[in-house]
Scaffold this active site. Sequence first.
Site, PDB file in Angstrom:
ATOM      1  N   LEU A  97       0.904  -1.150   0.000  1.00  0.00           N
ATOM      2  CA  LEU A  97       0.000   0.000   0.000  1.00  0.00           C
ATOM      3  C   LEU A  97       0.934   1.189   0.000  1.00  0.00           C
ATOM      4  O   LEU A  97       1.673   1.385   0.970  1.00  0.00           O
ATOM      5  CB  LEU A  97      -0.904  -0.008   1.233  1.00  0.00           C
ATOM      6  CG  LEU A  97      -2.012   1.054   1.287  1.00  0.00           C
ATOM      7  CD1 LEU A  97      -2.968   0.893   0.113  1.00  0.00           C
ATOM      8  CD2 LEU A  97      -2.765   0.981   2.599  1.00  0.00           C
ATOM      9  N   ASP A  98       0.973   1.958  -1.095  1.00  0.00           N
ATOM     10  CA  ASP A  98       2.050   2.928  -1.265  1.00  0.00           C
ATOM     11  C   ASP A  98       2.113   3.954  -0.133  1.00  0.00           C
ATOM     12  O   ASP A  98       1.150   4.156   0.605  1.00  0.00           O
ATOM     13  CB  ASP A  98       1.967   3.607  -2.640  1.00  0.00           C
ATOM     14  CG  ASP A  98       0.774   4.523  -2.787  1.00  0.00           C
ATOM     15  OD1 ASP A  98       0.768   5.582  -2.138  1.00  0.00           O
ATOM     16  OD2 ASP A  98      -0.137   4.208  -3.571  1.00  0.00           O
ATOM     17  N   LYS A  99       3.266   4.569  -0.003  1.00  0.00           N
ATOM     18  CA  LYS A  99       3.575   5.451   1.128  1.00  0.00           C
ATOM     19  C   LYS A  99       2.564   6.577   1.281  1.00  0.00           C
ATOM     20  O   LYS A  99       2.234   6.989   2.396  1.00  0.00           O
ATOM     21  CB  LYS A  99       4.981   6.021   0.953  1.00  0.00           C
ATOM     22  CG  LYS A  99       5.508   6.793   2.147  1.00  0.00           C
ATOM     23  CD  LYS A  99       6.959   7.184   1.920  1.00  0.00           C
ATOM     24  CE  LYS A  99       7.533   7.910   3.136  1.00  0.00           C
ATOM     25  NZ  LYS A  99       8.958   8.280   2.927  1.00  0.00           N
ATOM     26  N   ALA A 100       2.037   7.082   0.157  1.00  0.00           N
ATOM     27  CA  ALA A 100       1.099   8.204   0.201  1.00  0.00           C
ATOM     28  C   ALA A 100      -0.335   7.775   0.491  1.00  0.00           C
ATOM     29  O   ALA A 100      -1.215   8.616   0.616  1.00  0.00           O
ATOM     30  CB  ALA A 100       1.153   8.962  -1.127  1.00  0.00           C
ATOM     31  N   SER A 101      -0.567   6.459   0.598  1.00  0.00           N
ATOM     32  CA  SER A 101      -1.919   5.944   0.840  1.00  0.00           C
ATOM     33  C   SER A 101      -2.060   5.453   2.280  1.00  0.00           C
ATOM     34  O   SER A 101      -1.074   5.246   2.982  1.00  0.00           O
ATOM     35  CB  SER A 101      -2.225   4.797  -0.131  1.00  0.00           C
ATOM     36  OG  SER A 101      -2.158   5.251  -1.472  1.00  0.00           O
TER      37      SER A 101
END
Length: 226
Positions: A97-101
Amino acid sequence: MRINKLLSNFGFCSRREANRLIEKNRITVNGRLCELGQWVEEKDIILIDNKPIPMKDKIYIALNKPVGITCTAAKEVESNIINFMNYPEYIFPVGRLDKASQGLILMTNDGKLANKILESENKHEKEYIVTVNKPFDDFFMKVMSEGVKICGVKTRPCKVSRVKGDTFRIILTQGLNKQIRRMSKVFGYTVVQLERIRIINIKIDGIDMGNWRNLTEEEVAELKKL
């Protein structure tokens, strides 16, 4: 399978740590020093420091990941999920789950179950609530649901429904890198908030941001039926 994958599947250590143990000549297979990348079978006699592999109790956790945390078990990566949780046992994230999410991520030491969840051909559902930088029309939802060409491939058809003018719900059955962000970008939209709220039968309901809970026996049993 390779020795480092086997040790990870058993919940003993990460693949990277397994390689370190091999380099230090601490692992033997059928009486011989193990080599990096060596293929083994479960029936092989594998010893670590001349002792059988200690079998760990399986751990299954649902975490509500905040923005800014990276989903990796590599401890040298700044703001990684392992350091964030500071969990006393070896666990790793199931997928990314990408860093910005933000939102739901499963953590476990069960490599076999993790592999089944991640296998693309199983088409397991993952559900997200997404806010973009401007209102969208019904055409946007239609073309998103039909599949979008990103990174040289067309995404699988998915379910898209409106939450409000600039926010939609999307259910995917695949997990390409930054898939929703890339899909939205194709039509001129920028994702400003992305939250995963469900993975298969596991929901984020009741888990505050940055907190986690153990999965119930019923939830684990349902996952293992897949």
